[in-house]
Design a protein around this motif. Structure first.
Motif, PDB file in Angstrom:
ATOM      1  N   LYS A 280      37.260  34.450  41.633  1.00 47.77           N
ATOM      2  CA  LYS A 280      36.150  35.091  40.872  1.00 47.77           C
ATOM      3  C   LYS A 280      35.304  36.317  41.487  1.00 47.77           C
ATOM      4  CE  LYS A 280      33.052  35.238  37.518  1.00 47.77           C
ATOM      5  NZ  LYS A 280      33.566  35.927  36.138  1.00 47.77           N
ATOM      6  N   GLN A 283      37.977  39.198  41.083  1.00 48.51           N
ATOM      7  CA  GLN A 283      38.012  39.653  39.683  1.00 48.51           C
ATOM      8  C   GLN A 283      37.006  40.505  39.387  1.00 48.51           C
ATOM      9  OE1 GLN A 283      38.564  36.804  36.484  1.00 48.51           O
ATOM     10  NE2 GLN A 283      36.325  37.402  35.979  1.00 48.51           N
ATOM     11  N   THR A 284      35.672  40.015  39.661  1.00 45.31           N
ATOM     12  CA  THR A 284      34.588  40.644  39.497  1.00 45.31           C
ATOM     13  C   THR A 284      34.722  42.347  40.425  1.00 45.31           C
ATOM     14  OG1 THR A 284      33.098  38.868  39.330  1.00 45.31           O
ATOM     15  CG2 THR A 284      32.122  41.118  40.047  1.00 45.31           C
ATOM     16  N   PHE A 287      37.771  44.546  38.662  1.00 45.46           N
ATOM     17  CA  PHE A 287      37.555  44.974  37.232  1.00 45.46           C
ATOM     18  C   PHE A 287      36.289  45.936  37.054  1.00 45.46           C
ATOM     19  CE2 PHE A 287      39.302  41.056  34.832  1.00 45.46           C
ATOM     20  CZ  PHE A 287      40.454  41.254  35.696  1.00 45.46           C
ATOM     21  N   MET A 333      45.240  45.346  38.549  1.00 49.26           N
ATOM     22  CA  MET A 333      44.808  44.132  37.803  1.00 49.26           C
ATOM     23  C   MET A 333      46.147  43.162  37.899  1.00 49.26           C
ATOM     24  SD  MET A 333      42.752  45.358  34.593  1.00 49.26           S
ATOM     25  CE  MET A 333      42.734  43.997  33.877  1.00 49.26           C
ATOM     26  N   TYR A 337      45.520  40.906  41.277  1.00 49.43           N
ATOM     27  CA  TYR A 337      44.773  39.494  40.922  1.00 49.43           C
ATOM     28  C   TYR A 337      45.730  38.736  40.308  1.00 49.43           C
ATOM     29  CZ  TYR A 337      41.356  36.942  38.338  1.00 49.43           C
ATOM     30  OH  TYR A 337      40.833  35.627  37.837  1.00 49.43           O
ATOM     31  N   TRP A 394      49.587  37.350  33.398  1.00 49.03           N
ATOM     32  CA  TRP A 394      48.606  36.740  32.956  1.00 49.03           C
ATOM     33  C   TRP A 394      49.013  35.140  32.440  1.00 49.03           C
ATOM     34  CZ3 TRP A 394      47.516  35.616  27.833  1.00 49.03           C
ATOM     35  CH2 TRP A 394      46.384  34.611  27.702  1.00 49.03           C
ATOM     36  N   PHE A 403      42.911  30.477  36.557  1.00 47.20           N
ATOM     37  CA  PHE A 403      42.060  31.648  36.843  1.00 47.20           C
ATOM     38  C   PHE A 403      40.382  31.761  36.160  1.00 47.20           C
ATOM     39  CE2 PHE A 403      46.237  33.635  36.627  1.00 47.20           C
ATOM     40  CZ  PHE A 403      46.140  34.243  37.756  1.00 47.20           C
ATOM     41  N   ASN A 405      37.353  32.640  33.854  1.00 51.33           N
ATOM     42  CA  ASN A 405      37.444  33.447  32.657  1.00 51.33           C
ATOM     43  C   ASN A 405      37.241  35.023  32.825  1.00 51.33           C
ATOM     44  OD1 ASN A 405      37.406  34.175  30.079  1.00 51.33           O
ATOM     45  ND2 ASN A 405      35.414  33.154  29.560  1.00 51.33           N
ATOM     46  N   SER A 406      38.287  35.935  32.500  1.00 51.18           N
ATOM     47  CA  SER A 406      38.347  37.166  32.718  1.00 51.18           C
ATOM     48  C   SER A 406      37.569  38.031  31.681  1.00 51.18           C
ATOM     49  CB  SER A 406      39.769  37.950  32.649  1.00 51.18           C
ATOM     50  OG  SER A 406      40.480  37.061  33.833  1.00 51.18           O
ATOM     51  N   ASP A 409      34.227  39.821  31.870  1.00 54.58           N
ATOM     52  CA  ASP A 409      34.308  40.718  32.788  1.00 54.58           C
ATOM     53  C   ASP A 409      34.843  42.020  31.844  1.00 54.58           C
ATOM     54  OD1 ASP A 409      32.973  40.128  34.966  1.00 54.58           O
ATOM     55  OD2 ASP A 409      34.701  39.356  35.797  1.00 54.58           O
ATOM     56  N   ILE A 410      36.126  41.651  31.412  1.00 45.13           N
ATOM     57  CA  ILE A 410      36.768  42.746  30.481  1.00 45.13           C
ATOM     58  C   ILE A 410      36.012  43.428  29.693  1.00 45.13           C
ATOM     59  CG2 ILE A 410      38.837  43.161  29.065  1.00 45.13           C
ATOM     60  CD1 ILE A 410      40.404  41.203  30.747  1.00 45.13           C
TER      61      ILE A 410
END
Length: 464
Positions: A280, A283-284, A287, A333, A337, A394, A403, A405-406, A409-410
């Protein structure tokens, strides 16, 4: 946090020297000369990644799985064997990819391939040992030395052979000053380890060089259809985006990945407890900061190219840098990731399938779009290819590990990106430096406002 800051400082210094080298060479060399240099270095990078990438990945993934001194000796042994193969196959490949180059230049490109691989593996040893200072020294000193030698050489006139010689020396010196390899015969416990490393890492190495390999496909078609001068503009724009966005995004991967491996090797319970939080956080960071970099490169492409690149190359580079930066963001990405799932679970054959699919995709679309849109067609292809790769990674990765939840963030970063780019579109200023400062300030204001808001919101006490 301290490791992240050290890697960030290293990347900032790397970026300074990379941009300085790019600015100097695009001002000193003609588009045709820079195009030939870019083709040579791209070939060296692709072959280095294809033949030696599995060794670099093995260092990062298996360093803690074996006795360290024996493992270092085994890697050195495999490196020497691989170099013998590269000496033959690399030269044969150069006759196909580097058409119009002399035999001496092709030989030097092969030597550059070997020394670049040695430098890369040495960096991986420093990273695996969690020695960010040594990592920083070796990374920065190579770029600084190459820039210094390039200035000396080009001040006397253009010679691709001498520039390639400078590249070779700049790779060798750092690893000789602070060597990370250990030489000697590994113990009997290392029998069969080479095969295990090969089966695990070769598919993954193909994935991690996807950025360079797909870029190389584009350059090959541009060179064949439009000539070396057209390669110069595309290469300058691509290198500018990759050296800024790709390098900084790699900071977060370098900071998090060794910790993920250590937690994973500690056992299922430790991995189950710690891995989601690390994923997490990665990812943060990827992105959010990736969106910032894309906004700056896209909105201020004209100003950045005018400042950093030579007058002959800047216009063509600025015309494609928006597409290239989006492609680089998508690939970061994917590689830093979503592909972590295949690395940790050792299912790297999936990475090989994805990489092969992306290369085929790139070949088809480069051939079709460059013939219609020229150099811009290669930029379109980068976006389409890396977007295709993100979707595949993905879709297949989520079946291996869960993973975070993306989507929030997206969507959040997409909204911030649209706001920032819209504001920058209204900036009207003839003075290049002032226009650049205004656009960067606008992007930082938008993302900085959200960052402050998010920190404030996190500081509020939770109900219950």
């Amino acid at each position: 946090m301290s490791d992240k800051l050290l890697y960030l400082a290293s990347r900032v210094a790397n970026g300074v020297f990379s941009f300085a080298t790019l600015a100097y060479l695009t001002r000193t060399l003609s588009p045709d000369q820079y195009g030939k240099y870019a083709m040579a270095i791209t070939y060296a990078s692709v072959i280095s990644g294809a033949f030696y990438g599995w060794l670099a990945i093995s260092v990062g993934r298996f360093f803690y799985a074996y006795e360290r001194l024996d493992f270092q000796k085994k890697i050195a042994e495999l490196f020497l064997i691989t170099s013998g193969i590269v000496g033959i196959l690399g030269f044969l490949g150069a006759t196909f990819y580097l058409k119009g180059y002399s035999q001496q230049e092709k030989l030097l490109v092969v030597l550059a391939t070997v020394t670049l691989a040695g430098h890369t593996i040495s960096l991986q040893f420093a990273n695996a040992k969690i020695l960010p200072l040594i990592y920083s020294f070796q990374a920065i000193s190579r770029l600084a030395l190459f820039l210094a030698l390039a200035i000396i050489i080009t001040s006397q006139g253009y010679s691709l052979s001498l520039i390639l010689g400078a590249f070779i020396v700049s790779c060798l010196v750092p690893i000789l000053v602070r060597p990370q390899f250990s030489y000697g015969k590994p113990s009997g416990s290392m029998l069969g380890v080479g095969k295990k490393l090969l089966l695990f890492s070769v598919p993954l190495s193909m994935t991690l060089i996807s950025t360079v390999a797909i870029d190389a496909v584009g350059r090959y078609f541009i060179h064949g259809m439009l000539g070396s001068a057209a390669v110069g503009g595309f290469a300058a724009g691509y290198d500018l985006a990759q050296q800024s966005m790709g390098a900084i995004m790699n900071v977060f991967f370098l900071a998090y990945y060794p910790k993920m491996v250590a937690k994973y090797e500690a056992g299922p319970e430790e991995a189950k407890e710690s891995l989601p939080g690390l994923l997490k956080a990665l990812q943060t960071d990827l992105f959010f900061y990736g969106a910032i970099q894309f906004c700056i490169l896209y909105s201020a492409a004209t100003e950045i190219c005018a400042i950093l690149l030579g007058k002959e190359i800047a216009p063509s580079a600025s015309s494609i840098i928006g597409y290239v930066s989006l492609g680089v963001l998508l690939n970061c990405m994917k590689a830093f990731y979503f592909d972590v799932a295949f690395m940790l679970e050792k299912k790297t054959w999936i990475s090989l399938f994805i990489m092969a699919s992306m290369v085929v995709f790139s070949v088809v679309f480069n051939y079709a779009l460059i013939s219609i849109f020229g150099v811009s067609g290669a930029g379109f292809t980068l976006v389409l290819t890396f977007g295709f790769g993100v979707i595949l990674s993905w879709f297949m990765g989520r079946k291996i590990i869960k993973f975070p939840n993306s989507m929030p963030d997206i969507l959040r970063n997409l909204t911030l990106t649209l706001i920032a780019c819209t504001i920058c579109a209204f900036v009207s200023e003839d003075r290049v430096w002032l226009a650049l400062a205004m656009k960067i300030s606008a992007v930082c204001a938008v993302f900085g406002s959200y960052f402050i808001y998010a920190r404030w919101k996190r500081s509020l006490p939770r109900a219950g």
